[in-house]
Design a protein around this motif. Structure first.
Motif, short mmCIF file in Angstrom:
data_model
loop_
_atom_site.label_atom_id
_atom_site.label_comp_id
_atom_site.label_asym_id
_atom_site.label_seq_id
_atom_site.Cartn_x
_atom_site.Cartn_y
_atom_site.Cartn_z
N ASN A 34 -14.02 6.25 -32.28
CA ASN A 34 -13.21 5.02 -32.78
C ASN A 34 -13.83 3.76 -33.15
N TYR A 56 -13.23 10.71 -36.27
CA TYR A 56 -12.04 10.01 -36.92
C TYR A 56 -12.28 8.64 -36.44
N PHE A 74 -9.18 5.50 -36.15
CA PHE A 74 -7.89 4.87 -36.19
C PHE A 74 -7.80 3.40 -36.35
N LEU A 93 -5.19 6.34 -40.08
CA LEU A 93 -6.34 7.17 -39.62
C LEU A 93 -7.17 7.44 -40.67
N PHE A 110 -10.29 10.24 -41.31
CA PHE A 110 -10.79 11.29 -40.77
C PHE A 110 -11.83 12.02 -41.78
#
Length: 111
Positions: free
Chosen positions: A41, A52, A54, A61, A63
């Motif tokens: 993150n 990914y 967020f 999100l 990805f």
């Protein structure tokens, strides 16, 4: 291993340094030899398939797709907001006894 996970407290893009907030083997315990490590993150580290990021503020999100071509239209992401995956509570008056847990696994958890 969940004991090797650290929560990133801050990232300094000028120096490329991370400051860790909690988790893992703080105090230099753990493996003697180096192992792989993972940063989760952090948008700037989104550079490898299946990673990914967020964005909590904008609820978006990001990805990094692992494949060729365009992802399938029916691609689905399952997420949870659970803080506790399992909780077993006992007391001196009502202790937990004869409990067996087997054949269960946890992954992608913070702790």
């Amino acid at each position: 291993r969940s004991s090797d996970l650290f929560e990133v407290g801050a990232y300094d893009s000028d120096t490329g340094n991370f400051t860790f907030r909690k988790g893992g083997f703080q105090g230099a315990r753990g493996q003697i030899n180096g192992e792989e490590f993972y940063i989760e993150n952090v948008f700037e580290e989104l550079d490898y398939p299946n990673e990914y990021y967020f964005d909590e503020v904008n609820r978006k999100l990001y990805f990094y797709y692992n494949g060729t071509g365009v992802p399938a239209k029916n691609t689905r992401f399952d997420v949870t907001s659970l803080k506790t995956l399992m909780r077993i509570v006992g007391s001196q008056e009502k202790p937990v006894i004869r409990l067996t847990i087997q054949g269960i696994g946890f992954r992608d958890t913070a702790y």
